[in-house]
Design a protein around this motif. Structure first.
Motif, PDB file in Angstrom:
ATOM      1  N   GLU A  58       4.230  -8.570   3.469  1.00 29.47           N
ATOM      2  CA  GLU A  58       3.350  -9.660   3.896  1.00 29.47           C
ATOM      3  C   GLU A  58       4.144 -10.898   4.283  1.00 29.47           C
ATOM      4  O   GLU A  58       3.790 -11.612   5.228  1.00 29.47           O
ATOM      5  CB  GLU A  58       2.370  -9.980   2.773  1.00 29.47           C
ATOM      6  CG  GLU A  58       1.297 -10.982   3.160  1.00 29.47           C
ATOM      7  CD  GLU A  58       0.347 -11.246   2.011  1.00 29.47           C
ATOM      8  OE1 GLU A  58       0.784 -11.094   0.852  1.00 29.47           O
ATOM      9  OE2 GLU A  58      -0.815 -11.594   2.267  1.00 29.47           O
ATOM     10  N   LYS A  59       5.227 -11.170   3.567  1.00 30.57           N
ATOM     11  CA  LYS A  59       6.053 -12.332   3.877  1.00 30.57           C
ATOM     12  C   LYS A  59       6.727 -12.225   5.232  1.00 30.57           C
ATOM     13  O   LYS A  59       7.086 -13.229   5.843  1.00 30.57           O
ATOM     14  CB  LYS A  59       7.108 -12.512   2.784  1.00 30.57           C
ATOM     15  CG  LYS A  59       6.541 -12.951   1.434  1.00 30.57           C
ATOM     16  CD  LYS A  59       7.638 -13.070   0.383  1.00 30.57           C
ATOM     17  CE  LYS A  59       7.071 -13.500  -0.967  1.00 30.57           C
ATOM     18  NZ  LYS A  59       8.113 -13.585  -2.003  1.00 30.57           N
ATOM     19  N   GLN A  60       6.919 -11.010   5.715  1.00 29.81           N
ATOM     20  CA  GLN A  60       7.558 -10.815   7.022  1.00 29.81           C
ATOM     21  C   GLN A  60       6.611 -11.097   8.188  1.00 29.81           C
ATOM     22  O   GLN A  60       7.037 -11.104   9.340  1.00 29.81           O
ATOM     23  CB  GLN A  60       8.068  -9.378   7.135  1.00 29.81           C
ATOM     24  CG  GLN A  60       9.140  -9.035   6.107  1.00 29.81           C
ATOM     25  CD  GLN A  60       9.482  -7.556   6.119  1.00 29.81           C
ATOM     26  OE1 GLN A  60       8.947  -6.794   6.910  1.00 29.81           O
ATOM     27  NE2 GLN A  60      10.385  -7.153   5.239  1.00 29.81           N
ATOM     28  N   SER A  61       5.334 -11.322   7.897  1.00 29.10           N
ATOM     29  CA  SER A  61       4.300 -11.577   8.921  1.00 29.10           C
ATOM     30  C   SER A  61       4.327 -10.508  10.014  1.00 29.10           C
ATOM     31  O   SER A  61       4.553 -10.786  11.191  1.00 29.10           O
ATOM     32  CB  SER A  61       4.502 -12.966   9.553  1.00 29.10           C
ATOM     33  OG  SER A  61       4.397 -13.964   8.587  1.00 29.10           O
TER      34      SER A  61
ATOM     35  N   ALA B  51       3.307  -7.773  12.847  1.00 23.93           N
ATOM     36  CA  ALA B  51       2.258  -7.701  13.862  1.00 23.93           C
ATOM     37  C   ALA B  51       2.164  -6.256  14.348  1.00 23.93           C
ATOM     38  O   ALA B  51       3.186  -5.596  14.530  1.00 23.93           O
ATOM     39  CB  ALA B  51       2.580  -8.622  15.041  1.00 23.93           C
TER      40      ALA B  51
END
Length: 512
Positions: free
Chosen positions: A57-60, A62
C-alpha cells in the motif's frame, strides 16, 4: 529485556510478546491461554500477510489494466477462430476455467475501485410506506458515476417511468431497477410533480448511497446478455451538442473511425454501446443507424434548399453512420493482401510505392495496368502496361473487370482484377495506387503523370480536403509525408503489420 525498534512489524511484535509471557501463580491459566493464542501458526501467517499488504500500500501501486476479463475473452475468441497447438489448447483451458475467470473479475473490480461502501441502516419510517408490497425500496451505491438510467414522463398518466437502463451502470449492476418501473421518490424527496430535468439533476447530484422508491413494472425485462455486434463509426458524435439525446450525461462521445461494441439495440432511436479498448465498463447512448440517417438526410436537404439551387441530390457519403465490422487476421494459407494507396493531387504516391517495391521485390509487386494509348518504342507488353484497343477496354469496363479506371489525355487507364490476382499468385503483396477523379488522371505507374505546377497548389489542398470528406471512412491508415525517407519507412512498417496484426474490417469481407 528485548526492546522493539521503531520499524518493527506486527509479526515481530507478536513473536516478542509471546516470548515474554511467563506463567504466574495467580494468572497461570490466562497466561497459558494467551501463549497458545499468540503461538498459533495461522495468526502468525495473518500478521505476515498484513505486513506485506501495508508495504504494498505504501508503494501506491496502480493497475496496469482495468479490464483483464475482457482481454481474456478476446484472447479466447482469437484462439477459437483457428487451429490450435497443444500450448494454445492449454491456454484456452486455463482462460475458460471458472476459477481464473472469477479471479480476473475480482481484479477488474479492485482495479476500477468499484467496491461498495458500507450502507447505513434503512430508515424506520420506510416500513410504514409500503403499499401492500407493490412498492419497492431500492438502495444503490453510485459514488461519482452517473446512475446509468434515463427517465421519461408518461403522456397518459403523468408518471415518471424508467425509460432505459445503461449496461454496466450502477442501476444495471444492482439488478433492482428495470425498464418500465415507476419512480416515486429519490432519497425521500417526492418527484411526482417535478419536471424531468429537475429529477435528473436530483439523481446526478446524489452521491454514495441513493434510495429510490419504485412501483415495479408489471413485467420486469430480462437482463439480456451483451451482444457481440461491432460497428465502425463513420462520423463524429458529441452528446453535449445533441439536443435530441434523452440524457446528455449518458451519451457516449466518439470520433470517426472508433470501433463501438453495440450492447443493445432494443430502442430503435438510441442504442447502447461501449468504445472498444475503453476501460469504462459502463455503456453509453448513441444515435441508432436509422435515426442518424434520418437526421443526416434532413440536414442535407435543408442545406440544398438553402443553397443557390445548383446542387443535385446528396451522395451516399452524406448519410454514412456506422459500418458493421469484424476482427480479421491474415492466415498462412490465404492470399497476400491487396493494399490500395490513395493520395491527393501531387502526393507522388506512385514514387513512394516504387521505392518500397524496389527495396523488397520478392515481397511486394505492382499490378500491371491496362491502357489504350500507343506503346512507346522502349516499352514491353505486360511490363509497363497491358496495351489494348479502346473497344476491348470499354468491353472490359462493362464486364466489371477493372477495380478502377480513368481517362488521361484522351487515353484510358485501369487496373484489372486479373492483374492483381497474378501478383498474389506469386505470393506477393499487391500495391495499387489510385487517384480519385478530380481532374481526369491515370492510375498508372510511370512518368505519364507530370508534377503539378505552381498554380495547382490550391487545387492540391482542396483535393486533400475532398478525399478526406468522400473517402476518409474507407481509409485504415493515414501517412503524413514529411520527407521521402521517413514516408517510405513508415509505409514499410504499415505493410509489415498488415501481415501479423489483427484489424477491424467490414463484416462482408470475412468469409464464413
Amino acid at each position: 529485556m528485548p526492546v522493539l525498534t521503531a520499524g518493527a512489524g506486527l509479526h515481530e511484535t507478536l513473536a516478542l510478546l509471546t516470548s515474554q509471557l511467563r506463567p504466574d501463580a495467580n494468572h497461570q491459566e490466562d497466561m497459558v491461554f494467551l501463549q497458545n493464542v499468540f503461538s498459533e501458526k495461522s495468526l502468525g501467517y495473518l500478521m505476515k500477510i498484513h505486513e506485506k499488504l501495508r508495504q504494498y500500500e505504501k508503494q501506491s501501486p496502480a493497475p496496469v489494466l482495468h479490464s483483464a476479463a475482457n482481454l481474456a475473452e478476446d484472447v479466447v475468441e482469437e484462439l477459437q477462430s483457428g487451429p490450435m497447438s497443444s500450448e494454445e489448447k492449454e491456454l484456452l483451458h486455463l482462460l475458460t476455467s471458472p476459477h481464473l475467470k472469477a479471479v480476473l473479475s475480482v481484479h477488474d473490480t479492485v482495479a476500477q475501485k468499484n467496491f461498495d461502501p458500507v450502507l447505513p441502516p434503512m430508515p424506520d419510517d420506510f416500513e410504514d410506506e409500503l403499499e401492500e408490497e407493490s412498492v419497492k425500496i431500492v438502495r444503490l451505491v453510485k459514488n461519482k458515476e452517473p446512475l446509468g438510467a434515463t427517465i421519461r414522463r408518461d403522456d397518459a398518466t403523468g408518471s415518471v417511468i424508467v425509460a432505459r437502463i445503461m449496461r454496466g451502470g450502477a442501476a444495471d449492476r444492482s439488478g433492482l431497477v428495470h425498464v418500465g418501473d415507476e419512480l416515486r421518490e429519490v432519497n425521500g424527496v417526492s418527484i411526482i410533480h417535478k419536471k424531468p430535468d429537475e429529477i435528473s439533476q436530483l439523481l446526478s447530484q446524489s452521491q454514495g448511497s441513493i434510495t429510490l422508491k419504485i412501483i415495479p413494472a408489471i413485467k420486469e425485462e430480462d437482463r439480456l446478455r451483451e451482444s457481440k455486434v461491432y460497428m465502425r463509426a463513420l462520423f463524429d458524435y458529441i452528446p453535449l451538442e445533441d439536443k435530441a439525446t434523452p440524457c446528455q450525461e449518458a451519451g457516449l462521445p466518439f470520433k470517426r473511425g472508433d470501433i463501438l461494441q453495440v450492447v443493445t439495440q432494443d430502442d430503435p432511436t438510441w442504442w447502447q454501446a461501449k468504445r472498444v479498448g475503453d476501460s469504462n465498463l459502463r455503456a453509453g447512448l448513441i444515435p441508432s443507424k436509422h435515426f442518424q440517417e434520418r437526421r443526416s438526410f434532413r440536414l442535407s436537404r435543408k442545406d440544398r434548399q438553402g443553397s443557390s439551387g445548383e446542387g443535385s441530390e446528396a451522395g451516399d457519403s452524406d448519410y454514412l453512420t456506422y459500418e458493421e465490422v469484424s476482427r480479421y487476421q491474415q492466415r498462412g494459407h490465404e492470399r497476400p493482401r491487396l493494399v490500395v494507396l490513395i493520395g491527393s493531387l501531387g502526393a507522388r504516391i506512385n514514387e513512394l510505392k516504387q521505392k518500397v517495391i524496389a527495396e523488397n521485390p520478392h515481397r511486394y509487386a505492382v499490378a500491371v495496368p491496362h491502357t489504350t494509348r500507343p506503346k512507346k518504342p522502349q516499352e514491353k507488353e505486360g511490363v509497363e502496361y497491358h496495351f489494348v484497343a479502346k473497344q476491348q477496354f470499354d468491353a472490359d469496363v462493362l464486364n466489371n473487370k477493372f477495380i478502377e479506371h480513368g481517362e488521361y489525355k484522351e487515353n484510358q487507364y485501369g487496373t484489372s482484377i486479373e492483374a492483381i490476382r497474378s501478383v498474389q499468385a506469386k505470393n506477393k503483396m499487391c500495391l495499387v495506387d489510385v487517384q480519385p477523379e478530380r481532374r481526369k488522371t491515370p492510375s498508372c505507374n510511370n512518368d505519364d503523370y507530370a508534377d503539378p505546377s505552381d498554380e495547382d497548389l490550391q487545387e492540391m489542398r482542396q483535393s486533400a480536403i475532398q478525399i478526406d470528406h468522400q473517402y476518409g471512412h474507407l481509409v485504415d491508415r493515414v501517412l503524413i509525408k514529411e520527407d521521402s525517407a521517413s514516408a517510405c519507412s513508415e509505409l514499410r512498417g504499415i505493410l509489415e503489420r498488415l501481415e501479423r496484426e489483427t484489424f477491424w474490417v467490414p463484416l462482408g469481407w470475412v468469409r464464413t
